[in-house]
Write a protein that holds these residues in place. Structure first.
Motif, PDB file in Angstrom:
ATOM      1  N   MET A 136       0.840  -1.201   0.000  1.00  0.00           N
ATOM      2  CA  MET A 136       0.000   0.000   0.000  1.00  0.00           C
ATOM      3  C   MET A 136       0.877   1.254   0.000  1.00  0.00           C
ATOM      4  N   HIS A 137       1.893   1.232   0.848  1.00  0.00           N
ATOM      5  CA  HIS A 137       2.813   2.364   0.950  1.00  0.00           C
ATOM      6  C   HIS A 137       3.567   2.565  -0.376  1.00  0.00           C
ATOM      7  N   ARG A 138       4.014   1.469  -0.979  1.00  0.00           N
ATOM      8  CA  ARG A 138       4.775   1.553  -2.230  1.00  0.00           C
ATOM      9  C   ARG A 138       3.898   2.005  -3.397  1.00  0.00           C
ATOM     10  N   SER A 139       2.599   1.715  -3.325  1.00  0.00           N
ATOM     11  CA  SER A 139       1.690   2.106  -4.411  1.00  0.00           C
ATOM     12  C   SER A 139       1.348   3.590  -4.370  1.00  0.00           C
ATOM     13  N   GLY A 140       1.778   4.269  -3.310  1.00  0.00           N
ATOM     14  CA  GLY A 140       1.531   5.711  -3.202  1.00  0.00           C
ATOM     15  C   GLY A 140       0.259   6.054  -2.474  1.00  0.00           C
ATOM     16  N   THR A 141      -0.441   5.058  -1.925  1.00  0.00           N
ATOM     17  CA  THR A 141      -1.666   5.305  -1.154  1.00  0.00           C
ATOM     18  C   THR A 141      -1.300   5.480   0.321  1.00  0.00           C
ATOM     19  N   ASP A 142      -1.627   6.621   0.861  1.00  0.00           N
ATOM     20  CA  ASP A 142      -1.303   6.888   2.262  1.00  0.00           C
ATOM     21  C   ASP A 142      -2.338   6.236   3.183  1.00  0.00           C
ATOM     22  N   PRO A 143      -1.853   5.503   4.198  1.00  0.00           N
ATOM     23  CA  PRO A 143      -2.799   4.935   5.168  1.00  0.00           C
ATOM     24  C   PRO A 143      -3.383   6.029   6.048  1.00  0.00           C
ATOM     25  N   ASP A 144      -4.593   5.818   6.539  1.00  0.00           N
ATOM     26  CA  ASP A 144      -5.179   6.747   7.502  1.00  0.00           C
ATOM     27  C   ASP A 144      -5.164   6.108   8.888  1.00  0.00           C
ATOM     28  N   TYR A 145      -5.726   6.785   9.877  1.00  0.00           N
ATOM     29  CA  TYR A 145      -5.660   6.265  11.257  1.00  0.00           C
ATOM     30  C   TYR A 145      -6.412   4.949  11.402  1.00  0.00           C
ATOM     31  N   GLU A 163       8.577  -5.743  12.834  1.00  0.00           N
ATOM     32  CA  GLU A 163       7.594  -5.138  11.938  1.00  0.00           C
ATOM     33  C   GLU A 163       6.781  -4.078  12.677  1.00  0.00           C
ATOM     34  N   LEU A 164       6.483  -4.352  13.937  1.00  0.00           N
ATOM     35  CA  LEU A 164       5.709  -3.408  14.740  1.00  0.00           C
ATOM     36  C   LEU A 164       6.452  -2.076  14.888  1.00  0.00           C
ATOM     37  N   ILE A 165       7.749  -2.144  15.101  1.00  0.00           N
ATOM     38  CA  ILE A 165       8.560  -0.921  15.234  1.00  0.00           C
ATOM     39  C   ILE A 165       8.532  -0.113  13.934  1.00  0.00           C
ATOM     40  N   GLN A 166       8.530  -0.820  12.790  1.00  0.00           N
ATOM     41  CA  GLN A 166       8.450  -0.124  11.496  1.00  0.00           C
ATOM     42  C   GLN A 166       7.102   0.584  11.332  1.00  0.00           C
ATOM     43  N   VAL A 167       6.034  -0.092  11.773  1.00  0.00           N
ATOM     44  CA  VAL A 167       4.701   0.521  11.707  1.00  0.00           C
ATOM     45  C   VAL A 167       4.662   1.759  12.601  1.00  0.00           C
ATOM     46  N   HIS A 168       5.262   1.652  13.789  1.00  0.00           N
ATOM     47  CA  HIS A 168       5.320   2.779  14.727  1.00  0.00           C
ATOM     48  C   HIS A 168       6.020   3.979  14.063  1.00  0.00           C
ATOM     49  N   ALA A 169       7.131   3.713  13.385  1.00  0.00           N
ATOM     50  CA  ALA A 169       7.876   4.789  12.712  1.00  0.00           C
ATOM     51  C   ALA A 169       7.014   5.475  11.656  1.00  0.00           C
ATOM     52  N   CYS A 170       6.246   4.682  10.937  1.00  0.00           N
ATOM     53  CA  CYS A 170       5.366   5.218   9.905  1.00  0.00           C
ATOM     54  C   CYS A 170       4.256   6.076  10.520  1.00  0.00           C
ATOM     55  N   ILE A 171       3.748   5.643  11.674  1.00  0.00           N
ATOM     56  CA  ILE A 171       2.707   6.408  12.378  1.00  0.00           C
ATOM     57  C   ILE A 171       3.231   7.794  12.754  1.00  0.00           C
ATOM     58  N   VAL A 172       4.453   7.821  13.290  1.00  0.00           N
ATOM     59  CA  VAL A 172       5.066   9.092  13.685  1.00  0.00           C
ATOM     60  C   VAL A 172       5.300   9.972  12.456  1.00  0.00           C
ATOM     61  N   LYS A 173       5.806   9.356  11.393  1.00  0.00           N
ATOM     62  CA  LYS A 173       6.130  10.105  10.168  1.00  0.00           C
ATOM     63  C   LYS A 173       4.888  10.770   9.575  1.00  0.00           C
ATOM     64  N   LEU A 174       3.757  10.078   9.585  1.00  0.00           N
ATOM     65  CA  LEU A 174       2.529  10.605   8.991  1.00  0.00           C
ATOM     66  C   LEU A 174       1.714  11.441   9.975  1.00  0.00           C
ATOM     67  N   GLY A 175       2.224  11.564  11.219  1.00  0.00           N
ATOM     68  CA  GLY A 175       1.586  12.463  12.180  1.00  0.00           C
ATOM     69  C   GLY A 175       0.369  11.904  12.878  1.00  0.00           C
ATOM     70  N   TYR A 176       0.225  10.554  12.917  1.00  0.00           N
ATOM     71  CA  TYR A 176      -0.930   9.962  13.593  1.00  0.00           C
ATOM     72  C   TYR A 176      -0.640   9.592  15.050  1.00  0.00           C
ATOM     73  N   ASP A 177       0.532   9.961  15.549  1.00  0.00           N
ATOM     74  CA  ASP A 177       0.876   9.599  16.929  1.00  0.00           C
ATOM     75  C   ASP A 177       0.137  10.466  17.953  1.00  0.00           C
ATOM     76  N   PHE A 178      -0.679  11.405  17.463  1.00  0.00           N
ATOM     77  CA  PHE A 178      -1.499  12.185  18.396  1.00  0.00           C
ATOM     78  C   PHE A 178      -2.923  11.635  18.461  1.00  0.00           C
ATOM     79  N   ARG A 179      -3.268  10.659  17.592  1.00  0.00           N
ATOM     80  CA  ARG A 179      -4.620  10.087  17.584  1.00  0.00           C
ATOM     81  C   ARG A 179      -4.737   9.033  18.669  1.00  0.00           C
TER      82      ARG A 179
END
Length: 821
Positions: A136-145, A163-179
Motif C-alpha cells: 500500500m505504501h509503495r503504491s503511493g496510497t497513504d494509510p489513515d488512522y 515489523e511493529l517498530i516499522q509501523v510505529h515509525a510510519c505512524i510518527v512520520k505521517l503524524g498519527y501519533d497524536f490520535r
C-alpha cells in the motif's frame, strides 16, 4: 491530474436531468442538500449507482452468490463496487475470493487496502497483513488512522516486534501519533509482543489517555508477571477519575492471581460489585479463575451458581478448577451439564477431561471424550492432540498413543515428554530411552520434565554411566537450575548407590521444594542411613516445608530398616496428630514391617486389625519374612494361609518364604507339600540374578552360572578369595542353603551365588581400589552378606550391593546396615 471540484451549476443541471421526469420541480435552494451521495461516488452514472445499491443489499443479507452475479454483470464497476464485494467476502471468511477481486482492481483507495489488511489481521496472519501494508505504501496510497488501528489489531506475537517498530515509525512520520485510537492500538500491540519497555514509553508520551489506554497496559503488566505495576496502575487510574471497564477488572484480577493475594482479589470483587460489573460474564469468568487458582472452589462455585449469564469459558474454568484439586467427580458432572448447553462445542475443555481420564486410568472415559472431540472437530487442536497422547499412554495403550503422536501437525516437547514419561512410569525404560534418542535426533529441545523422566529411567536401570551422560546433557541444555531436574538427579545418584554425589547435587541446587527434600530423605533411607534420614526430615521442618505422605513414607521405611521402632511409632502418630495427613496403605505396610522386624508381632496384628482396610499381600509377606527371622512358625502359618488364599499373588515369594521356614526347621516333608502346591497353582519362583556394569556394558549372572566367557577366571578369583576369607575367620552359613543335600555341596553352592560371581568379575575387570556396584533383583542371603563384608576387607575396596529392598555399603569388613535389614 487536479482533483475535480463540483460547482453549484453542475449540481443543478444533474439534479434537473436525473429527477425531472419523475419528480416535480424542486426549488433550487434545496438541490444541493438532496443530491444522492452514491451518484457522486459512482461518477454520476445512475446505472452503476443502482447496481451498487443492489450489491450492497445482497451483501448485507448474506446473498454473496447473487451479489457476485450482479457484480460480474456490471458494465461499469468502480472502487465502491469492488470494496463492497471484498468486504462481503471478508465477513464470510472467504479470503481467497476477496483477494481475487482485490488483485483485479486497477484503482484502490485507502479503504480498499484497509478492508483486506483487516481481514488478514483478524485471521492472525499479521505477516501477510504487513506485506499488504508495505505494498500500500509503495503504491503511493497513504494509510489513515483506521488503517493503522486495523493493522495493529492483528499484531499479537513476539516474533513480529520488528515489523511493529516499522509501523510505529510510519505512524510518527505521517503524524498519527497524536490520535488516541492509534496510540491505544500501538500500546496494546507492544504489550502483546512482550515489549513492555516500548509500551511504557508510548504510554508516557501519549498526549491524551482514556480507560482503554490504562486497560491495555494493566493487562500487559499482568500477563508479563509485573503484578505490582499492574495494581499500581489500576490505583492511578482510579485516582485520575477514569472509569474501569470489564477489561480493567479482568486484567487486575490476573495480577491478583500472580500476587497470590486472596484478600486483594476479594477487594477487587467488592469493587466490581459496587461498579456494577460483577454480573458481566467476562468479569465473572475472571473472578471464577481467580478463586479457582486460590483453592477457593467453594467461593467459585457460589459465584458460578449466582451468575445471571454463563458461557463456555465459565464451565471450562470450573471444570479445570475441580480437576486441579482432584475433585474429578465434580468436573465430570459439570462437563455432562455443559453438553446440554448451546455453547460452541469446539471450545469444550476436552484437554482437561482427557487429563482426568489419564489420571484415573479410565480408558473408556478417555475414548468417549476422544469421540466427542472428533465430532466437535477439535482433535486437530494441538493441546487436545497432546492430551490424547498422554491419556492413551498412561492407560497403557502405547500403540494408539504412538499413532496419534505420529499424526500430530506439530510435535513440540509436550507430546514427546508425555509419551516418554508414560513408558518410564509403566516400567518400559528402554523404550523410553529409545524415544528420547529419537526426540534428540528430531531436534526437539527437552524440558526439565523430559529430563526428570529420563533420569528416573536411568535410576531404575541403575545405570550410573547413562545417568552421568544425562547429567551432562542437563547441564548443556541449561536445565540444571530447574528444581525438577535437580531433584531427579538426587534420586538418580542415590539409586545408583552414589550417595555422595546425591548430597552434592542437593547442596548445589539454587532452589529447593518439597520434592527436592523428599529426594534427599529417600536417598538416605534407601542407603541405610537412618540417622541422616531423620536429621534431614527435621531440618526440612525447621525450614517450614510441610511434609507430605511421600516424606513420611521414606522416614517410616528408614525406621523399619534401621530398627528404630519407637521413633517410627512417634512419626506415625505425628503424621495424623500434628501434620493432619491421613496414612495410606503403604504407611501401614511400613509400620507392620517395622513392628514385625522388631519381633513385636502382637502390636503388628493389632494395627492390622484396626486399620481402615484389609491387610494385603505386602503386609502379610512382611509378617512372613519376619517370622522366618524370629522363627515364629505359628504366625508364619497364619500369614501363609492368608497369602495362599489370595486370588492373585504377585510372585512366588510367599511360597518360597514358607518353604524356607520349613527347610530351616528340617521339615522336608512340609517343604515338599509347599512346592507341590506351587506347581499345582502354576506359580514359579523368580530366579535370582545379579548384574554389574563394566565399561558401559551390563553383565548378568545367576547362581552357579557357567555361561560367562570369563567364567574360568571368575571361579579362580572366587577360589582365591575363599582361602583368604577362611584365614579371616569366615565360616559358611549352610543354613542359607535350603536344599536337602550334604554339607559339602551346601558350602560349594554358597560360593557361586549370583552376587559373588558379579563381585569376582568386577574385581578382575576394574582397577585396584576402585569402587564396585552390584545390583540384585532379590534379597541377599545372610551368608552372602557376611561373605561380602570379609571380601571388602581383603580387597580393600568399597563394595555396594543394591538388593530388592535397600543398599548395602560394604567397607573394611563392615556394612552400612549394621547387620539389620
Amino acid at each position: 491530474m487536479k482533483p475535480y471540484r463540483i460547482t453549484n451549476a453542475v449540481l443543478k443541471s444533474v439534479a434537473s436531468a436525473s429527477f425531472a421526469a419523475s419528480k416535480p420541480p424542486i426549488p433550487h435552494q434545496n438541490v444541493e442538500s438532496l443530491i444522492d451521495a452514491r451518484i457522486i461516488k459512482t461518477g454520476f452514472d445512475p446505472f452503476t449507482c443502482r447496481s451498487n445499491f443492489q450489491v450492497d443489499n445482497f451483501v448485507k443479507n448474506g446473498n454473496l452468490f447473487q451479489a457476485r452475479q450482479l457484480f460480474d454483470e456490471m458494465p461499469n464497476r468502480n472502487t465502491v463496487s469492488s470494496n463492497m464485494m471484498i468486504s462481503g467476502y471478508v465477513k464470510a471468511g472467504d479470503l481467497s475470493s476477496a483477494r481475487e477481486i482485490f488483485n483485479a482492481m486497477v484503482h484502490r483507495t485507502a479503504i480498499t487496502w484497509t478492508i483486506l489488511i483487516g481481514a488478514y489481521s483478524h485471521q492472525n496472519q499479521f505477516c501477510e497483513a504487513f506485506k499488504l501494508f508495505v505494498d500500500m505504501h509503495r503504491s503511493g496510497t497513504d494509510p489513515d488512522y483506521v488503517t493503522f488501528a486495523t493493522l495493529l489489531s492483528g499484531c499479537n506475537e513476539p516474533q513480529v516486534h520488528k515489523e511493529l517498530i516499522q509501523v510505529h515509525a510510519c505512524i510518527v512520520k505521517l503524524g498519527y501519533d497524536f490520535r488516541l485510537m492509534v496510540c491505544n492500538s500501538l500500546l496494546d500491540s507492544y504489550c502483546k509482543t512482550c515489549r513492555l519497555d516500548l509500551a511504557r514509553q508510548v504510554f508516557k508520551e501519549m498526549p491524551e489517555r482514556d480507560s482503554v489506554t490504562f486497560n491495555a497496559l494493566i493487562t500487559g503488566y499482568s500477563k508479563d508477571g509485573l503484578n505490582e505495576e499492574a495494581i499500581r496502575l489500576f490505583t492511578e487510574m482510579q485516582n485520575l477519575g477514569f472509569k474501569p471497564s470489564d477489561f480493567t477488572f479482568a486484567g487486575v484480577l490476573g495480577a491478583a492471581v500472580g500476587q497470590d493475594d486472596l484478600a486483594l482479589g476479594q477487594q477487587i470483587h467488592g469493587f466490581g460489585v459496587k461498579a456494577g460489573y460483577v454480573w458481566n460474564v467476562f468479569v465473572g469468568n475472571a473472578l471464577l479463575d481467580f478463586y479457582s487458582k486460590h483453592d477457593s472452589l467453594v467461593e467459585a462455585r457460589k459465584l458460578f451458581d449466582e451468575m445471571p449469564e454463563l458461557d463456555g469459558i465459565s464451565y471450562n474454568v470450573m471444570i479445570t478448577g475441580y480437576s486441579w484439586v482432584e475433585q474429578y467427580e465434580e468436573s465430570i458432572k459439570l462437563f455432562r451439564e455443559l453438553q446440554f448447553t448451546k455453547f460452541d462445542r469446539r471450545q469444550f475443555p476436552f484437554a482437561t477431561m482427557l487429563s482426568i481420564a489419564a489420571n484415573l486410568l479410565d480408558l473408556q472415559m478417555g475414548q468417549q471424550i476422544h469421540s466427542l472431540a472428533i465430532v466437535a472437530k477439535s482433535v486437530q487442536e494441538l493441546v487436545v492432540g497432546n492430551s490424547l497422547v498422554d491419556m492413551y499412554a498412561k492407560c497403557g495403550r502405547f500403540e494408539a498413543a504412538d499413532k496419534i503422536f505420529r499424526t500430530l501437525a506439530q510435535r513440540s516437547t509436550v507430546p514427546w515428554t508425555a509419551l516418554i514419561s508414560a513408558y518410564v512410569q509403566k516400567g518400559f525404560y528402554e523404550e523410553g530411552l529409545n524415544l528420547f534418542n529419537e526426540m534428540h535426533r528430531a531436534g526437539v529441545r527437552p524440558d526439565p520434565a523430559t529430563f526428570a523422566s529420563m533420569l528416573k529411567a536411568s535410576s531404575n536401570l541403575a545405570s550410573l554411566s547413562l545417568g552421568k551422560q544425562l547429567h551432562s546433557f542437563v547441564i548443556r541444555s541449561g536445565s540444571m537450575s530447574s528444581v525438577f531436574s535437580g531433584s531427579a538427579l538426587v534420586d538418580l545418584y542415590a539409586k545408583c548407590g552414589s550417595i555422595k554425589d546425591a548430597i552434592r547435587i542437593f547442596q548445589e541446587m539454587p532452589e529447593r521444594n518439597i520434592i527436592s527434600w523428599n529426594a534427599l530423605i529417600s536417598a538416605y533411607a534407601h542407603n541405610g542411613d537412618g540417622e541422616a534420614t531423620l536429621k534431614s526430615f527435621e531440618q526440612m521442618l525447621k525450614l517450614d516445608f510441610q511434609p507430605n505422605s511421600v516424606s513420611f513414607l521414606s522416614v517410616l521405611s528408614a525406621c523399619s530398616h534401621c530398627g528404630l521402632i519407637e521413633k517410627g511409632l512417634q512419626y506415625f502418630k505425628s503424621m495424623t496428630h500434628v501434620h493432619k495427613l491421613v496414612p495410606k496403605r503403604e504407611h501401614y505396610s511400613c509400620m507392620v514391617d517395622l513392628l514385625c522386624r522388631g519381633g513385636r508381632f502382637d502390636e503388628a496384628e493389632k494395627l492390622m486389625a484396626e486399620m481402615p482396610f484389609d491387610p494385603d499381600e505386602i503386609m502379610w509377606s512382611s509378617v512372613l519374612n519376619s517370622c522366618r527371622i524370629h522363627k515364629n512358625q505359628d504366625l508364619a502359618k497364619k500369614a501363609a494361609e492368608h497369602l495362599f488364599n489370595m486370588e492373585a499373588l504377585r510372585d512366588a515369594s510367599a511360597y518360597v518364604s514358607m518353604s524356607n521356614i520349613y527347610a530351616a526347621a528340617g521339615q522336608w516333608e512340609s517343604v515338599g507339600k509347599v512346592k507341590k502346591a506351587m506347581k499345582e497353582r502354576g506359580i514359579r519362583k523368580v530366579p535370582a540374578f545379579s548384574w554389574v556394569e563394566i565399561k558401559h556394558k551390563v553383565h548378568v549372572f545367576q547362581a552357579n552360572d557357567k555361561k560367562h566367557p570369563q567364567m574360568k577366571k571368575i571361579m579362580e578369583k572366587i577360589d582365591m578369595l575363599s582361602k583368604k576369607m577362611e584365614k579371616e575367620g569366615y565360616k559358611p552359613d549352610t543354613g542359607c542353603v535350603l536344599h536337602d543335600v550334604d554339607e559339602k555341596m551346601k558350602i560349594e553352592s554358597l560360593k557361586y551365588h549370583s552376587e559373588r560371581l558379579a563381585i569376582a568379575f568386577a574385581l578382575i575387570s576394574t582397577p585396584k581400589g576402585s569402587p564396585i556396584l552390584v545390583m540384585k533383583n532379590l534379597r541377599a542371603c545372610t551368608d552372602c552378606h557376611a561373605a561380602i563384608k570379609v571380601i571388602s576387607k581383603i580387597v580393600k575396596r568399597e563394595i555396594t550391593v543394591r538388593d530388592s529392598s535397600r543398599f548395602h555399603h560394604f567397607k573394611d569388613g563392615f556394612c552400612s546396615c549394621g547387620d539389620y535389614w
